[in-house]
Design a protein around this motif. Sequence first.
Motif, PDB file in Angstrom:
ATOM      1  N   ASP A 514       0.804  -1.212   0.000  1.00 41.12           N
ATOM      2  CA  ASP A 514       0.000   0.000   0.000  1.00 41.12           C
ATOM      3  C   ASP A 514       0.841   1.268   0.000  1.00 41.12           C
ATOM      4  OD1 ASP A 514       0.424  -1.228   2.691  1.00 41.12           O
ATOM      5  OD2 ASP A 514      -0.153   0.775   3.337  1.00 41.12           O
ATOM      6  N   GLU A 515       2.177   1.186  -0.244  1.00 42.87           N
ATOM      7  CA  GLU A 515       3.010   2.373  -0.263  1.00 42.87           C
ATOM      8  C   GLU A 515       2.632   3.266  -1.440  1.00 42.87           C
ATOM      9  OE1 GLU A 515       5.113   3.495   1.853  1.00 42.87           O
ATOM     10  OE2 GLU A 515       4.870   1.811   3.207  1.00 42.87           O
ATOM     11  N   GLY A 516       2.231   4.496  -1.170  1.00 40.97           N
ATOM     12  CA  GLY A 516       1.905   5.444  -2.218  1.00 40.97           C
ATOM     13  C   GLY A 516       0.608   5.149  -2.941  1.00 40.97           C
ATOM     14  N   ASP A 517      -0.100   4.108  -2.525  1.00 43.21           N
ATOM     15  CA  ASP A 517      -1.335   3.718  -3.199  1.00 43.21           C
ATOM     16  C   ASP A 517      -2.513   4.219  -2.368  1.00 43.21           C
ATOM     17  OD1 ASP A 517      -3.128   2.636  -4.871  1.00 43.21           O
ATOM     18  OD2 ASP A 517      -2.721   0.536  -4.406  1.00 43.21           O
ATOM     19  N   PRO A 518      -3.363   5.100  -2.906  1.00 37.16           N
ATOM     20  CA  PRO A 518      -4.490   5.615  -2.106  1.00 37.16           C
ATOM     21  C   PRO A 518      -5.437   4.494  -1.684  1.00 37.16           C
ATOM     22  CG  PRO A 518      -4.146   6.933  -4.100  1.00 37.16           C
ATOM     23  CD  PRO A 518      -3.294   5.714  -4.242  1.00 37.16           C
ATOM     24  N   VAL A 519      -5.859   4.551  -0.452  1.00 34.04           N
ATOM     25  CA  VAL A 519      -6.819   3.589   0.086  1.00 34.04           C
ATOM     26  C   VAL A 519      -8.136   4.324   0.304  1.00 34.04           C
ATOM     27  CG1 VAL A 519      -7.355   1.997   1.956  1.00 34.04           C
ATOM     28  CG2 VAL A 519      -4.988   2.239   1.166  1.00 34.04           C
ATOM     29  N   ASP A 520      -9.166   3.951  -0.448  1.00 33.78           N
ATOM     30  CA  ASP A 520     -10.494   4.548  -0.316  1.00 33.78           C
ATOM     31  C   ASP A 520     -11.193   3.905   0.880  1.00 33.78           C
ATOM     32  OD1 ASP A 520     -13.089   5.463  -0.515  1.00 33.78           O
ATOM     33  OD2 ASP A 520     -13.165   5.326  -2.695  1.00 33.78           O
ATOM     34  N   LEU A 521     -11.189   4.594   1.998  1.00 34.29           N
ATOM     35  CA  LEU A 521     -11.744   4.020   3.217  1.00 34.29           C
ATOM     36  C   LEU A 521     -13.242   3.819   3.125  1.00 34.29           C
ATOM     37  CD1 LEU A 521      -9.685   6.042   5.859  1.00 34.29           C
ATOM     38  CD2 LEU A 521      -9.276   3.714   5.049  1.00 34.29           C
ATOM     39  N   MET A 522     -13.936   4.716   2.442  1.00 35.23           N
ATOM     40  CA  MET A 522     -15.384   4.556   2.330  1.00 35.23           C
ATOM     41  C   MET A 522     -15.732   3.304   1.533  1.00 35.23           C
ATOM     42  SD  MET A 522     -16.267   7.136   4.098  1.00 35.23           S
ATOM     43  CE  MET A 522     -18.031   7.094   3.853  1.00 35.23           C
ATOM     44  N   ALA A 523     -14.946   2.995   0.499  1.00 32.77           N
ATOM     45  CA  ALA A 523     -15.186   1.772  -0.267  1.00 32.77           C
ATOM     46  C   ALA A 523     -14.920   0.540   0.576  1.00 32.77           C
ATOM     47  CB  ALA A 523     -14.309   1.770  -1.524  1.00 32.77           C
ATOM     48  N   VAL A 524     -13.910   0.612   1.448  1.00 33.45           N
ATOM     49  CA  VAL A 524     -13.623  -0.517   2.327  1.00 33.45           C
ATOM     50  C   VAL A 524     -14.764  -0.735   3.309  1.00 33.45           C
ATOM     51  CG1 VAL A 524     -12.085  -1.313   4.160  1.00 33.45           C
ATOM     52  CG2 VAL A 524     -11.132  -0.293   2.084  1.00 33.45           C
ATOM     53  N   PHE A 525     -15.322   0.339   3.866  1.00 33.00           N
ATOM     54  CA  PHE A 525     -16.420   0.181   4.818  1.00 33.00           C
ATOM     55  C   PHE A 525     -17.679  -0.337   4.119  1.00 33.00           C
ATOM     56  CE2 PHE A 525     -14.252   3.951   7.044  1.00 33.00           C
ATOM     57  CZ  PHE A 525     -13.349   3.094   7.640  1.00 33.00           C
ATOM     58  N   ALA A 526     -17.877   0.073   2.871  1.00 31.50           N
ATOM     59  CA  ALA A 526     -19.050  -0.405   2.134  1.00 31.50           C
ATOM     60  C   ALA A 526     -18.908  -1.874   1.748  1.00 31.50           C
ATOM     61  CB  ALA A 526     -19.271   0.459   0.889  1.00 31.50           C
ATOM     62  N   ASP A 527     -17.665  -2.338   1.529  1.00 31.93           N
ATOM     63  CA  ASP A 527     -17.420  -3.725   1.133  1.00 31.93           C
ATOM     64  C   ASP A 527     -16.289  -4.277   1.992  1.00 31.93           C
ATOM     65  OD1 ASP A 527     -17.221  -6.152  -0.063  1.00 31.93           O
ATOM     66  OD2 ASP A 527     -16.398  -5.422  -1.977  1.00 31.93           O
ATOM     67  N   PRO A 528     -16.600  -4.793   3.196  1.00 32.17           N
ATOM     68  CA  PRO A 528     -15.549  -5.249   4.119  1.00 32.17           C
ATOM     69  C   PRO A 528     -14.715  -6.397   3.585  1.00 32.17           C
ATOM     70  CG  PRO A 528     -17.653  -4.983   5.260  1.00 32.17           C
ATOM     71  CD  PRO A 528     -17.937  -4.876   3.798  1.00 32.17           C
ATOM     72  N   GLU A 529     -15.149  -7.055   2.533  1.00 34.05           N
ATOM     73  CA  GLU A 529     -14.380  -8.154   1.947  1.00 34.05           C
ATOM     74  C   GLU A 529     -13.779  -7.756   0.605  1.00 34.05           C
ATOM     75  OE1 GLU A 529     -13.870 -10.785   3.725  1.00 34.05           O
ATOM     76  OE2 GLU A 529     -15.247 -10.079   5.288  1.00 34.05           O
ATOM     77  N   GLY A 530     -13.721  -6.453   0.338  1.00 33.14           N
ATOM     78  CA  GLY A 530     -13.236  -5.978  -0.951  1.00 33.14           C
ATOM     79  C   GLY A 530     -11.729  -6.068  -1.089  1.00 33.14           C
ATOM     80  N   GLU A 531     -11.237  -5.459  -2.182  1.00 37.84           N
ATOM     81  CA  GLU A 531      -9.839  -5.610  -2.571  1.00 37.84           C
ATOM     82  C   GLU A 531      -8.882  -5.025  -1.547  1.00 37.84           C
ATOM     83  OE1 GLU A 531      -6.945  -4.247  -6.295  1.00 37.84           O
ATOM     84  OE2 GLU A 531      -9.073  -3.693  -6.243  1.00 37.84           O
ATOM     85  N   ARG A 532      -9.207  -3.892  -0.971  1.00 36.30           N
ATOM     86  CA  ARG A 532      -8.278  -3.204  -0.073  1.00 36.30           C
ATOM     87  C   ARG A 532      -8.626  -3.393   1.400  1.00 36.30           C
ATOM     88  NH1 ARG A 532      -3.814  -2.024  -2.029  1.00 36.30           N
ATOM     89  NH2 ARG A 532      -3.571   0.018  -1.063  1.00 36.30           N
ATOM     90  N   ALA A 533      -9.626  -4.203   1.688  1.00 38.14           N
ATOM     91  CA  ALA A 533     -10.047  -4.370   3.076  1.00 38.14           C
ATOM     92  C   ALA A 533      -8.947  -4.994   3.929  1.00 38.14           C
ATOM     93  CB  ALA A 533     -11.317  -5.210   3.142  1.00 38.14           C
ATOM     94  N   HIS A 534      -8.131  -5.883   3.327  1.00 35.40           N
ATOM     95  CA  HIS A 534      -7.085  -6.538   4.116  1.00 35.40           C
ATOM     96  C   HIS A 534      -6.051  -5.522   4.607  1.00 35.40           C
ATOM     97  CE1 HIS A 534      -5.096  -6.162   0.211  1.00 35.40           C
ATOM     98  NE2 HIS A 534      -3.954  -6.355   0.845  1.00 35.40           N
ATOM     99  N   VAL A 535      -5.860  -4.434   3.860  1.00 32.74           N
ATOM    100  CA  VAL A 535      -4.903  -3.408   4.275  1.00 32.74           C
ATOM    101  C   VAL A 535      -5.391  -2.725   5.548  1.00 32.74           C
ATOM    102  CG1 VAL A 535      -3.801  -1.238   3.621  1.00 32.74           C
ATOM    103  CG2 VAL A 535      -4.084  -3.060   1.918  1.00 32.74           C
ATOM    104  N   VAL A 536      -6.665  -2.343   5.573  1.00 32.22           N
ATOM    105  CA  VAL A 536      -7.214  -1.663   6.747  1.00 32.22           C
ATOM    106  C   VAL A 536      -7.234  -2.599   7.945  1.00 32.22           C
ATOM    107  CG1 VAL A 536      -9.234  -0.469   7.653  1.00 32.22           C
ATOM    108  CG2 VAL A 536      -8.555  -0.125   5.277  1.00 32.22           C
ATOM    109  N   ARG A 537      -7.547  -3.873   7.731  1.00 32.30           N
ATOM    110  CA  ARG A 537      -7.534  -4.818   8.851  1.00 32.30           C
ATOM    111  C   ARG A 537      -6.122  -4.965   9.425  1.00 32.30           C
ATOM    112  NH1 ARG A 537     -11.625  -7.669   5.849  1.00 32.30           N
ATOM    113  NH2 ARG A 537     -10.037  -8.870   4.753  1.00 32.30           N
ATOM    114  N   ARG A 538      -5.107  -4.936   8.566  1.00 40.41           N
ATOM    115  CA  ARG A 538      -3.741  -5.016   9.063  1.00 40.41           C
ATOM    116  C   ARG A 538      -3.399  -3.781   9.901  1.00 40.41           C
ATOM    117  NH1 ARG A 538      -0.803  -4.546   4.582  1.00 40.41           N
ATOM    118  NH2 ARG A 538       0.030  -2.500   5.068  1.00 40.41           N
ATOM    119  N   TRP A 539      -3.883  -2.617   9.476  1.00 37.01           N
ATOM    120  CA  TRP A 539      -3.648  -1.397  10.252  1.00 37.01           C
ATOM    121  C   TRP A 539      -4.280  -1.499  11.634  1.00 37.01           C
ATOM    122  CZ3 TRP A 539      -5.294   2.591   5.956  1.00 37.01           C
ATOM    123  CH2 TRP A 539      -4.329   2.591   4.953  1.00 37.01           C
TER     124      TRP A 539
END
Length: 555
Positions: A514-539
């Motif tokens: 996720d270095e330099g790659d924007p993470v759309d937090l609203m998309a993650v909350f709308a789809d907890p199993e989406g593409e970037r959700a694992h990044v937020v869970r690691r945080w």
Amino acid sequence: MTEVPRDPDLPRPTAVVWELTARLCLLTDAHIGAARSVSGHGSENDGVLPLDRDPITDAPRLRATTLAGLLRHELTARADHTGAVGLFGGGGPVFAPSALDLDDAHAERAEAIPVTVRTGIRVAPDTGAALPGRMWRREILPAGTLFTCHLRLWVPALAHEARLLSLLLLATRGLEGEGPGLGIGARTGRGYGAVRATRWAARRHDLTDARGWSGFHARDWAERHRQGVEALTENPGRLADLVDLGLREHGRDAVAAHVAARAALPDRARRAELRMELHVAERADPTAGPPTGPEGLRPGLLLVGGDPAEDTRPGVDRSHRRRPVVTDPDTGSTRVEPVLGDTALFALLKRIGGRLARDAAEHLGAPGERWRAWHGSWWGADSARTSSPEPAATHHGEAVPSRVRLRSVPVLAGGAPLTTVRRTVDALFGDTVDGRLFTAEAHCGGSAEVVLDVIGPDDAVRGLLALLVRELATVPFDGAGAGTGGGNGGLVATRAVLTTYGDPSSPVETEGDDEGDPVDLMAVFADPEGERAHVVRRWVRALHTRLTGPEDESR
């Protein structure tokens, strides 16, 4: 080659001098204070904290030492300490003089600048209540104030020109709006003092040549400054372009290509940027998913009080805060618009973050002092109550600066003023009290873009920011400004993107892609199993580990 006489006033042998002129515009209000013998909030009730002024003309000024310190700090963040020493001198067993000279800059049209005195009060981060006896009064320069700065870069030998010019371009990146930008004066972490260089002028003098030597030294200071100001109107270019042009005009094409390549290198400063869109509203259906726009939001009321002399309308006891907003940085043109707030907004975000860290620590059985010290190391604290694994929180008994900063004071777009009238109600009988009528003009609805910059982030603080956004997007428990007990001040997030910048090889606690790659937090909350959700869970896992891990974990 013609032998050139040496000027005895030069600090060291010099081959080339670059004369630089910059036009600076304040994008937000600023307090550039004067030196005081007594500091701290304990003495701020005694009088007004004045602006720094020229002792002869009384014009507000930006000291050369202030600007040099900001540029040095910017260069250290983007390069390293060695680069800062190379440009600004100092350090090492042998003291090195600074290669960059600066002059004091005076506010233009000082007699027409509406300098105001504003009153504020410290807010308790835990409760959002005002702290008794912690009031300050400061003179404020308004947004749109212009300064003309004169600088000189002394190059001791032609072999050093490429390096010094590269360092100079790195140091001035923030002035040209790259990244968080630079802030001058007090309360820059709350969005005050944002400054932008709108015009540059540059001229190269080759002192190894008789014509170049006389072209620089055969003028007095007044003429040098006048020629620099005239060059601003002729050449409103970027500094990098003007340096490239000046080098090529003197046949230094290879040096110009090297400097351009160095100036194009990515920023090494380790930082995170959280960009949110906040609406003054409440959700019509809190059980629905996170909002992605204004649909499904009911406009709310916001009342962040301003200075009565500036903001109060006729017939109104208190009005929502309005501030000058720059419409043309080149000319300093402004218009007055309502703002979301500065101290009140930061205190709200800090209070939500503290509550989230406290709840997580209590749920995980972590000691309370640990989460307080960790939270204070990022958001700032009046004093460090205990030792902490975070380096920023080890100053025992001293105030801890915030590493989360509000980039600028957010301006509200949309909405409208709404006048409300209230009466004081007798607590015993429930009747209205005669003569106790209060009229307020709040702001109804509207939205603003809020940008938070985090210095040296790790996964744990990014996890806290993600949880903070989730609360603002679902059911916020806290509000900003006055009247929060009556339902005012609710803010709802409809967009939030978290991006991390900096050198991936820097020694910080992070992993993944996720270095330099924007993470759309609203998309993650709308789809907890989406593409970037694992990044937020690691945080979030990193946050829990930091709150519960051993004391020496990050040392």
